[in-house]
Design an enzyme around this catalytic site. Structure first.
Site: not given
Ligand code: PNW
Length: 487
Positions: A26, A46, A59, A84, A129, A173-174, A316, A318, A385
């Site tokens: 990310q 891509h 990219d 993290r 991740h 992660n998740e 995590n 939200y 998160e």
């Protein structure tokens, strides 16, 4: 209610650790620089550009690969205790395997880790991740059980290279998102849609890979490095629509088959998948004409091997959802959704962020923390998160309100309910590539201008509010910052 929560006079304990989180794909960019191999997000963005809402890719992203000093300065300005971040597996091992390590990957992460330590910031590493090396996808990816040992080899190299300075490790992660979204719904790379089948095979491999990695660390590294290994699991709270037994069962099953899918084998006394999950999938599989359950089964040795393999659980969190209704086998095609009971959705009147799934419900944060405490005997929890998306304003009042309210709920969980939460990482340090949503949803405490080749970062109002919380260990809803207006 939520406004009461943010008036809280409670304070965060002095040893409570605050941080921010990011993930390699990310933010790093430099997707093919200096020997890095291709991963499944490079491949997806891509080759299946139509799946990304703005047709974008990572990219360049935030170009963090070229901005180590600058980004560490941002972290230092925020006064965080912990950063993290995740390692790009393909940057370290371009082909995914341990036979060749890319010197530039070692250099890059050494420089980042050393720069953090120089500023007094503790590095916390997520090994995976979401950016699986593409060559490993081409042999099936996570549904292939052989990938587990290949992951353990990668983890071994990472512990060996960085474990003298890094004491906090997260394997995955998740796993729910990796598996259910990557191999069942197709909303994340590799975007396969083997509904009700691929996700469970993937989850099985991940649990074994996680546990083997934990044991490797215990055996070969813990005695000299003395760090901790955990796993980060996404946990939305599910509230029953009414007090009826049916609605309560629907909501309970949601939490058990989502968070519990990965938490129960690791954190419960009995180990293995949750009983309701095994029962539901076995029964539905039989009705659907399968010769045996679509959920793979662990041997007793495997159940024992996986049990207890987390020094802390990363959560995590939200948002929340509301569940109702009963089991309905009519037209039940194989899918994780149909394997649960009833249906869950978010009331349209709930206030939301830029992400369609992100509705503000801080009370649900307190509830999932209490559920974890009660279900797994109050394990050590780190919030790895929590955050809010908008479209990128510098005066990000809705984000500030979100943090104040969710941190208020967290204070109540700590002080009134005795939940064993020892740290909190805000998502995210800066605006970044938000997976299939590209750059259209922004979670950063810092704004990033993606139209400028230099990717300049600018502090949002929320970054000052978060720093004030870190400095004072308190929430101050009237906190204002000089250059900005008031919320
Ligand atoms: C996390 N939900 O995923 C990821 O770990 C981050 O990489 C990502 O950028 C961040 O959240 C924001 O989306 C989530 O369904 C996956 O509620 C699913 C959900 C929330 C977050």
């Amino acid at each position: 209610d939520r406004f009461e929560a943010c008036e809280s006079e409670y304070t965060f304990p002095s040893n409570f650790e605050f941080g921010v989180a990011t993930a390699a794909y990310q933010i790093e960019g430099a997707w093919d620089v200096a020997g890095k191999g291709e991963n499944i997000w490079d491949f997806l963005t891509h080759n299946r550009r139509e799946l990304i809402v703005d047709g974008s890719n990572g990219d360049i992203a935030c170009d963090s690969y070229h901005k180590t000093e600058e980004d560490v300065q941002l972290l230092s300005d925020l006064h965080v205790d912990v950063y993290r971040f995740s390692l790009s597996w393909s940057r370290l091992l371009p082909g995914g395997h341990a036979n060749f390590t890319n010197p530039d990957g070692i250099r890059y992460y050494n420089e980042l880790i050393n720069a953090l330590i120089l500023k007094g910031i503790k590095p916390m590493i997520t090994l995976f991740h979401w950016d699986l090396p593409q060559p490993l996808q081409e042999i099936g990816g996570w549904p292939n059980p052989y990938i587990a040992d290949i992951f353990v080899d990668y983890a071994d190299i990472a512990f060996n290279l960085f474990g003298d300075r890094v004491k906090d490790w997260i394997t995955f992660n998740e796993p729910y998102q990796i598996c259910a979204e990557g191999y069942s719904t197709g909303r994340l790379a590799p975007a396969y849609t083997q509904e009700g089948i691929g996700g469970y095979l993937c989850g099985h491999t991940l649990l074994l890979a996680h546990a083997k990695t934990y044991h490797l660390y215990q055996k070969d590294y813990k005695p000299t490095q003395n760090g901790k290994v955990g796993i980060t699991i996404h946990g939305a709270w599910a509230e029953p629509a009414t007090d009826s037994a049916e609605d309560r069962l629907s909501a309970d099953t949601y939490v058990r088959m989502y968070f519990g899918w990965f938490a129960h084998p690791i954190l419960s006394q009995t180990g293995d998948y949750p009983q309701i999950m095994k029962d539901m999938i076995r029964d539905k599989s039989a009705t659907q004409g399968f010769s045996k359950t679509r959920l793979p089964e662990f041997t007793n040795e495997e159940i024992e091997m996986i049990k207890g393999t987390a020094d802390f659980v990363g959560l995590n969190h939200y948002t929340s959802t509301v569940c109702s209704g009963s089991d309905d086998l009519i037209d039940a095609k194989p899918s994780h959704q149909n394997d649960r009971i009833g249906t869950c959705s978010q009331p349209p009147e709930w206030e939301g962020g830029a992400s369609s799934w992100l509705k503000v419900a801080p009370w649900g944060f307190r509830k999932i923390l209490n559920w974890i405490k009660d279900e797994y005997d109050n394990p050590e929890v780190i919030i790895t998160e929590n955050g809010y998306s908008d479209t990128g304003d510098l005066e990000d009042c809705a984000r500030i309100r979100y943090f104040n309210e969710y941190l208020g709920a967290l204070l109540e969980a700590i002080h009134e309910d005795n939940c064993n939460v020892v740290g909190y990482m805000a998502w995210s340090l800066m605006d970044n590539f938000e997976w299939i949503h590209g750059y259209t949803e922004r979670f950063g405490l810092y704004h990033v201008d993606f139209s400028n080749p230099d990717r300049p970062r600018t502090a949002k109002m929320s970054s000052y509010v978060y720093r004030n919380i870190i400095d004072t260990r308190k929430i101050d809803t009237s906190f204002t910052v000089g250059d900005f207006g008031t919320c």
